[in-house]
Scaffold this active site. Structure first.
Site, PDB file in Angstrom:
ATOM      1  N   CYS A 141       4.245  -5.521   5.105  1.00 25.71           N
ATOM      2  CA  CYS A 141       5.485  -6.527   5.875  1.00 25.71           C
ATOM      3  C   CYS A 141       5.091  -7.519   6.276  1.00 25.71           C
ATOM      4  O   CYS A 141       5.629  -8.668   6.067  1.00 25.71           O
ATOM      5  CB  CYS A 141       5.883  -5.560   6.805  1.00 25.71           C
ATOM      6  SG  CYS A 141       4.693  -4.749   7.867  1.00 25.71           S
ATOM      7  N   HIS A 221       7.302  -7.339  14.214  1.00 24.65           N
ATOM      8  CA  HIS A 221       6.080  -8.301  14.439  1.00 24.65           C
ATOM      9  C   HIS A 221       6.744  -9.810  14.740  1.00 24.65           C
ATOM     10  O   HIS A 221       7.798  -9.973  14.492  1.00 24.65           O
ATOM     11  CB  HIS A 221       5.402  -8.140  12.855  1.00 24.65           C
ATOM     12  CG  HIS A 221       5.035  -6.922  12.530  1.00 24.65           C
ATOM     13  ND1 HIS A 221       4.084  -6.324  13.041  1.00 24.65           N
ATOM     14  CD2 HIS A 221       5.408  -6.432  11.222  1.00 24.65           C
ATOM     15  CE1 HIS A 221       3.863  -4.948  12.457  1.00 24.65           C
ATOM     16  NE2 HIS A 221       4.506  -5.431  11.348  1.00 24.65           N
TER      17      HIS A 221
HETATM   18  P1  NAD Z   1       6.128   7.134   6.658  1.00 25.11           P
HETATM   19  O1  NAD Z   1       5.029   8.079   7.327  1.00 25.11           O
HETATM   20  O2  NAD Z   1       7.279   6.753   7.531  1.00 25.11           O
HETATM   21  O3  NAD Z   1       6.563   7.985   5.359  1.00 25.11           O
HETATM   22  C1  NAD Z   1       5.632   8.715   4.400  1.00 25.11           C
HETATM   23  C2  NAD Z   1       6.522   9.767   3.616  1.00 25.11           C
HETATM   24  O4  NAD Z   1       5.513  10.288   2.709  1.00 25.11           O
HETATM   25  C3  NAD Z   1       6.848  10.717   4.527  1.00 25.11           C
HETATM   26  O5  NAD Z   1       8.203  11.352   4.263  1.00 25.11           O
HETATM   27  C4  NAD Z   1       5.772  11.775   4.345  1.00 25.11           C
HETATM   28  O6  NAD Z   1       6.357  13.071   4.560  1.00 25.11           O
HETATM   29  C5  NAD Z   1       5.412  11.606   2.913  1.00 25.11           C
HETATM   30  N1  NAD Z   1       4.084  12.221   2.419  1.00 25.11           N
HETATM   31  C6  NAD Z   1       3.060  12.150   3.274  1.00 25.11           C
HETATM   32  N2  NAD Z   1       2.022  12.621   2.310  1.00 25.11           N
HETATM   33  C7  NAD Z   1       2.399  12.837   1.197  1.00 25.11           C
HETATM   34  C8  NAD Z   1       1.664  13.266   0.074  1.00 25.11           C
HETATM   35  N3  NAD Z   1       0.559  13.777  -0.087  1.00 25.11           N
HETATM   36  N4  NAD Z   1       2.768  13.335  -1.215  1.00 25.11           N
HETATM   37  C9  NAD Z   1       3.963  12.836  -0.961  1.00 25.11           C
HETATM   38  N5  NAD Z   1       4.821  12.400  -0.024  1.00 25.11           N
HETATM   39  C10 NAD Z   1       3.767  12.419   1.271  1.00 25.11           C
HETATM   40  O7  NAD Z   1       5.443   6.025   6.128  1.00 25.11           O
HETATM   41  P2  NAD Z   1       5.736   4.693   5.813  1.00 25.11           P
HETATM   42  O8  NAD Z   1       5.689   3.733   7.063  1.00 25.11           O
HETATM   43  O9  NAD Z   1       7.228   4.511   4.951  1.00 25.11           O
HETATM   44  O10 NAD Z   1       4.612   3.807   4.982  1.00 25.11           O
HETATM   45  C11 NAD Z   1       4.729   4.131   3.443  1.00 25.11           C
HETATM   46  C12 NAD Z   1       3.985   2.874   2.794  1.00 25.11           C
HETATM   47  O11 NAD Z   1       4.634   1.724   3.169  1.00 25.11           O
HETATM   48  C13 NAD Z   1       2.614   2.692   3.560  1.00 25.11           C
HETATM   49  O12 NAD Z   1       1.732   2.053   2.436  1.00 25.11           O
HETATM   50  C14 NAD Z   1       2.569   1.601   4.532  1.00 25.11           C
HETATM   51  O13 NAD Z   1       1.415   1.071   4.898  1.00 25.11           O
HETATM   52  C15 NAD Z   1       3.615   0.641   3.906  1.00 25.11           C
HETATM   53  N6  NAD Z   1       4.527   0.061   4.683  1.00 25.11           N
HETATM   54  C16 NAD Z   1       4.814   0.597   5.919  1.00 25.11           C
HETATM   55  C17 NAD Z   1       5.651  -0.357   6.807  1.00 25.11           C
HETATM   56  C18 NAD Z   1       6.201  -0.108   8.026  1.00 25.11           C
HETATM   57  O14 NAD Z   1       6.407  -0.565   9.029  1.00 25.11           O
HETATM   58  N7  NAD Z   1       6.439   1.242   8.210  1.00 25.11           N
HETATM   59  C19 NAD Z   1       6.000  -1.580   6.289  1.00 25.11           C
HETATM   60  C20 NAD Z   1       5.723  -2.068   4.934  1.00 25.11           C
HETATM   61  C21 NAD Z   1       4.748  -1.176   4.287  1.00 25.11           C
END
Ligand code: NAD
Length: 339
Positions: A141, A221
């Site tokens: 992000c 942010h």
């Molecule tokens: P999150 O924790 O909100 O969601 C992750 C999901 O994956 C959850 O539903 C969880 O239950 C599931 N999960 C966990 N382990 C798993 C597995 N082994 N197999 C399948 N599903 C599984 O996380 P998020 O914030 O959505 O982040 C996901 C990705 O996006 C990460 O790489 C993060 O760095 C990136 N990201 C996050 C943001 C943010 O601000 N949240 C912004 C940009 C990028």
């Protein structure tokens, strides 16, 4: 119509699912959950087919009364591409252990390391490099926010050197286990932070050094940029360029948008799902040029800015569109993105 699956229906996954679902050249065939919580229930209520990513947990979903369409193994064959939105580090393992064996194209998110996936993506910076690719990582992000404004400025005036200080949210609004709750944390305490090198994975050769702090806020942010320019342009030239740049909004503090709180209030007033702000908000008053060095401040809605980039990445990898401008315009129109 191409078939897309989402592995990990969390903060990013559920937003990418909705964004794909409103396009006319791709559709969601299934989303996965590990836990039978409210998000799983709501995915089914929305009409998404739900697959369990941990098959041994099937009984938990049955006990919770959540209807599933199968286990994740039954999803792969139905897909043209999977968007892996699992927590950082899991995606690269899924690539090695599953997607490669299945011969399935996959998109990863910013929590994966660039080196682990090999190719990173931003719609405006290197769309063409993702054409037909098997695996790419949509940059984080913060990196997306930096690229969205640095690319048009580079196009306008040539960027000699960038210095940026990022003020990062301590947690997402739905998280209770991260912080800080009453401190400012140099994050990392060393310089540079990883954000500059991450920008260089999509804006090749850019001279950029970044520092970052974590603060007790969840909504956005905030970035502070100092950009040495090659060409002598005026602030009005920069304003004109950014006003005509897709997925960037110029907001005015004097019109009430004087903090991340009011920027997010504006986003909620737009009436979008979850009150998301897919665009990068640049404070118009912050733009200034001193000795050919441009200064500005911007705000990034971390939960949603990468979402349209995921849609463009799908289009590039499946070669549904080879012109970035056309993909960006199509994604924007279908998602109701301004500008
Ligand atoms: P999150 O924790 O909100 O969601 C992750 C999901 O994956 C959850 O539903 C969880 O239950 C599931 N999960 C966990 N382990 C798993 C597995 N082994 N197999 C399948 N599903 C599984 O996380 P998020 O914030 O959505 O982040 C996901 C990705 O996006 C990460 O790489 C993060 O760095 C990136 N990201 C996050 C943001 C943010 O601000 N949240 C912004 C940009 C990028």
């Amino acid at each position: 119509m191409k078939s897309v699956g989402i592995n990990g229906y969390g903060t990013i996954g559920k937003r990418v699912a909705d964004a794909v679902d409103c396009q006319d050249d791709m559709k969601i065939v299934g989303v996965t959950k590990r836990t039978p919580d409210f998000e799983a229930k709501m995915a089914v209520e929305k009409g998404f087919d739900l697959y369990i990513s941990a098959p041994e947990r099937e009984g938990l979903f049955k006990d919770a009364g959540i209807e599933i369409s199968g286990t994740i193994d039954e999803l792969y064959d139905q897909l043209d591409i999977i968007v892996d939105c699992t927590p950082g580090g899991i995606g690269a393992k899924n690539r090695d252990n599953i997607y490669q064996k299945q011969g399935l194209k996959a998109i990863f998110e910013g929590g994966e390391k660039h080196e682990a996936i090999g190719k990173s993506f931003n719609s405006f910076s290197n769309f063409e490099d993702a054409l037909g690719a098997d695996y790419i990582r949509v940059v984080s992000c913060n990196t997306t926010g930096l690229c969205r404004t640095l690319k048009p400025i580079d196009d306008l005036a040539g960027v000699k050197k960038v210095r940026a200080v990022m003020v990062r949210r301590g947690a997402d609004p739905g998280q209770i286990k991260s912080g800080p709750i009453n401190a400012i944390v140099p994050n990392p305490p060393t310089v540079p932070s990883h954000h500059g090198p991450d920008v260089q994975t999509v804006m090749y050769g850019l001279d950029i050094t970044t520092m970052a702090l974590l603060v007790p806020t969840t909504i956005m942010h905030q970035h502070n940029l100092m950009v040495e320019l090659e060409k002598d342009v005026s602030v009005d030239d920069v304003i004109d360029k950014l006003e005509n740049t897709s997925r960037v909004l110029l907001l005015e503090a004097e019109k009430g948008m004087d903090s991340t709180a009011s920027v997010m209030e504006f986003a909620r007033d737009l009436g979008r799902p979850r009150g998301d702000l897919f665009e990068i908000a640049v404070w118009k008053e912050s733009l200034n040029i001193v000795d050919q060095e441009l200064f500005y401040m911007q705000a990034i809605h971390q939960e949603s800015d990468v979402v349209p980039e995921n849609v463009d990445a799908i289009r590039a990898m499946l070669e549904l569109e080879s012109d970035p401008a056309k993909s960006i315009a199509k994604t924007n129109e279908n998602m109701g993105i301004l500008g």
